[in-house]
Design an enzyme around this catalytic site. Structure first.
Site, PDB file in Angstrom:
ATOM      1  N   GLY A   1       0.831  -1.206   0.000  1.00  0.00           N
ATOM      2  CA  GLY A   1       0.000   0.000   0.000  1.00  0.00           C
ATOM      3  C   GLY A   1       0.860   1.248   0.000  1.00  0.00           C
TER       4      GLY A   1
ATOM      5  N   GLY B   1       2.341   3.221   2.170  1.00  0.00           N
ATOM      6  CA  GLY B   1       3.596   3.258   2.933  1.00  0.00           C
ATOM      7  C   GLY B   1       4.684   2.433   2.260  1.00  0.00           C
ATOM      8  N   THR B   2       4.327   1.230   1.833  1.00  0.00           N
ATOM      9  CA  THR B   2       5.292   0.327   1.188  1.00  0.00           C
ATOM     10  C   THR B   2       5.738   0.893  -0.159  1.00  0.00           C
ATOM     11  OG1 THR B   2       4.116  -1.479   2.262  1.00  0.00           O
ATOM     12  CG2 THR B   2       5.634  -2.092   0.513  1.00  0.00           C
TER      13      THR B   2
ATOM     14  N   ASP C   1      -8.603  -0.593   1.248  1.00  0.00           N
ATOM     15  CA  ASP C   1      -9.170   0.762   1.353  1.00  0.00           C
ATOM     16  C   ASP C   1      -9.459   1.405  -0.004  1.00  0.00           C
ATOM     17  OD1 ASP C   1      -8.673   0.368   4.049  1.00  0.00           O
ATOM     18  OD2 ASP C   1      -6.822   1.561   4.048  1.00  0.00           O
TER      19      ASP C   1
ATOM     20  N   GLY D   1     -11.196   1.614   6.155  1.00  0.00           N
ATOM     21  CA  GLY D   1     -11.003   2.480   4.991  1.00  0.00           C
ATOM     22  C   GLY D   1     -10.059   3.636   5.230  1.00  0.00           C
ATOM     23  N   ARG D   2      -9.618   3.774   6.468  1.00  0.00           N
ATOM     24  CA  ARG D   2      -8.729   4.871   6.859  1.00  0.00           C
ATOM     25  C   ARG D   2      -9.345   6.218   6.478  1.00  0.00           C
ATOM     26  NH1 ARG D   2      -3.398   3.199   8.643  1.00  0.00           N
ATOM     27  NH2 ARG D   2      -3.218   1.417   7.282  1.00  0.00           N
TER      28      ARG D   2
ATOM     29  N   ARG E   1     -27.583  -0.198  18.683  1.00  0.00           N
ATOM     30  CA  ARG E   1     -26.434  -1.081  18.910  1.00  0.00           C
ATOM     31  C   ARG E   1     -25.372  -0.777  17.857  1.00  0.00           C
ATOM     32  NH1 ARG E   1     -28.912  -1.757  22.897  1.00  0.00           N
ATOM     33  NH2 ARG E   1     -29.694  -3.707  23.799  1.00  0.00           N
TER      34      ARG E   1
ATOM     35  N   ARG F   1     -10.538  -7.905   6.229  1.00  0.00           N
ATOM     36  CA  ARG F   1      -9.277  -8.211   5.533  1.00  0.00           C
ATOM     37  C   ARG F   1      -9.012  -9.704   5.432  1.00  0.00           C
ATOM     38  NH1 ARG F   1      -5.249  -4.083   8.222  1.00  0.00           N
ATOM     39  NH2 ARG F   1      -4.032  -5.947   8.633  1.00  0.00           N
TER      40      ARG F   1
HETATM   41  O1  F6P Z   1      -5.136  -0.009   5.284  1.00  0.00           O
HETATM   42  C1  F6P Z   1      -5.878  -1.145   5.578  1.00  0.00           C
HETATM   43  C2  F6P Z   1      -6.428  -1.073   6.973  1.00  0.00           C
HETATM   44  O2  F6P Z   1      -7.170  -2.263   7.196  1.00  0.00           O
HETATM   45  C3  F6P Z   1      -7.260   0.168   7.273  1.00  0.00           C
HETATM   46  O3  F6P Z   1      -8.550   0.098   6.731  1.00  0.00           O
HETATM   47  C4  F6P Z   1      -7.213   0.175   8.784  1.00  0.00           C
HETATM   48  O4  F6P Z   1      -7.376   1.487   9.288  1.00  0.00           O
HETATM   49  C5  F6P Z   1      -5.818  -0.311   9.063  1.00  0.00           C
HETATM   50  O5  F6P Z   1      -5.390  -1.040   7.926  1.00  0.00           O
HETATM   51  C6  F6P Z   1      -5.696  -1.181  10.278  1.00  0.00           C
HETATM   52  O6  F6P Z   1      -4.345  -1.461  10.473  1.00  0.00           O
HETATM   53  P1  F6P Z   1      -3.799  -2.545  11.513  1.00  0.00           P
HETATM   54  O7  F6P Z   1      -3.863  -3.871  10.821  1.00  0.00           O
HETATM   55  O8  F6P Z   1      -2.408  -2.095  11.782  1.00  0.00           O
HETATM   56  O9  F6P Z   1      -4.697  -2.514  12.705  1.00  0.00           O
END
Ligand code: F6P
Length: 359
Positions: free
Chosen positions: A114, A116-117, A139, A182-183, A277, A286
């Site tokens: 992604g 960062g990489t 995301d 989704g950040r 709720r 994921r």
């Molecule tokens: O970037 C993918 C993601 O799943 C984001 O949607 C989420 O905010 C983040 O990674 C969670 O990261 P981690 O696995 O470090 O908790």
């Protein structure tokens, strides 16, 4: 043009369904082109410690197409340019990575990751390592590609979860709030929300006004609907407010968003008097097997990456640009986030069919 005879492949950042499908395509296509593939474990750590490497043959990747996760392991905490040390400091191990790359007699790297990489890969490209990158994220926020593998799987899972919430919400006449990943981008929430028939979808790109949300919920009651489904992206924030965080940024890793679904649920219950709720789907989005769409996209990305490096094209990311997979310069991609454009047609359609977006 120098011949490419031996390449390394690594997966970096958070995992996404389809990583194994890319690895499989890379290994098979490379092998058929007479190129040896070395799997590097746990992102760039595999280039810091040569014991964390292994030859990958077509036989090693048989049967992994449908598997979630990554057979190579991954990490979002091991940036070699700012490697976190046990004493809380950090070190620049980038020269060590270049040294290992040379000692292992690798001719190129396929980096699957992604934002960062991709940034790390770009820095190594500028230091002379021939790289080809494959974009990965659930995301869907990587600039320059219409889609990333993993997104379709995450959306399908979330839509299924929303279907399940409908039946229990209706049975108890409740408001159900579901928080999705989704950040800083609302792609998963918007697509899953529409696919699941949500009544309200809150995304980071549109700061929400809770009174507008409540107005929509009251309208629903007036026409006889006694329950409501509210989808909240983890990066959603109120007008004039901030993100809800689980953890702030610290050395070597980014901040973690989360908790806004619970906040929205509590306020909705207080202000409407309706039982509410909330549920956070979290990392379930994921996990698991990639959808057919993601398997195909991942396979196309892997195949294209090998085609590029056999042609001596480096410093590129493969991107989905329907109907083609195209190479785009890494320098054009890094440091940018592809958020949901406010004129996106699905946003317009969501509004047109009465979905409240909190504005
Ligand atoms: O970037 C993918 C993601 O799943 C984001 O949607 C989420 O905010 C983040 O990674 C969670 O990261 P981690 O696995 O470090 O908790």
């Amino acid at each position: 043009m120098a011949t490419v005879a031996r390449i390394g492949v690594l997966t970096g950042g958070g995992d996404a369904p389809g990583l194994n499908a890319v690895i499989r395509a890379v290994v098979k296509a490379a092998s058929n082109a007479g190129i040896e593939v070395i799997g590097l474990e746990d992102s760039f750590d595999g280039l810091l410690d040569p014991s964390r490497t292994r030859v990958l043959t077509p036989r090693d990747v048989t049967g992994i197409l449908r598997l979630g996760g990554t057979i190579l392991g991954t990490s979002n905490r091991g940036n070699p340019f700012e490697y976190p040390l046990a004493d809380n400091g950090k070190a620049d191990y980038s020269e060590r990575v270049v040294g290992t790359f040379q000692k292992m007699k690798l001719d190129a790297l396929v980096v699957i990751g992604g934002d960062g990489t991709l940034q790390i890969a770009h820095q190594f490209y500028l230091m002379g390592i021939p790289v080809v990158c494959v974009p990965k994220t659930i995301d869907n926020d990587i600039w320059g590609t219409t889609s990333c593998f993993g997104f379709d799987t995450a959306v399908s899972f979330a839509a299924d979860a929303i279907d399940r919430l409908h039946t229990t919400a209706e049975a108890h006449r409740r408001i159900m709030v579901v928080e999705l990943m989704g950040r800083y981008a609302g792609w998963i929430a918007l697509h899953a929300g529409v696919a699941g028939g949500a009544d309200v979808i809150l995304i980071p790109e549109i700061p929400y006004d809770l009174d507008k949300v409540i107005q929509r919920l009251r309208e629903r009651e007036r026409f006889g609907a006694r329950f409501s489904i509210v989808v909240v992206a983890e990066g959603a924030k109120p007008v004039g407010g901030d993100f809800t965080r689980l953890e702030g940024a610290s050395r070597g890793h980014v901040e973690r968003l989360g908790g806004v679904g619970g906040v929205v649920a509590r306020l909705l219950q207080e202000k409407t008097g309706k039982e509410t709720r909330s549920v956070v789907l979290g990392h379930l989005q994921r996990g698991g097997a990639p959808t057919a769409f993601d398997r195909v996209l991942a396979t196309r990305f892997g195949g294209k990456a090998i085609e590029l490096l056999t042609r001596g094209v480096f410093g590129r990311m493969v991107a989905n640009n329907p109907p083609d997979i195209v190479p785009i310069p890494l320098g054009d991609v890094v440091g940018k986030t592809k958020t949901v454009p406010l004129d996106y047609d699905l946003l317009k359609t969501a509004r047109a069919i009465g979905v409240a977006l909190g504005d």
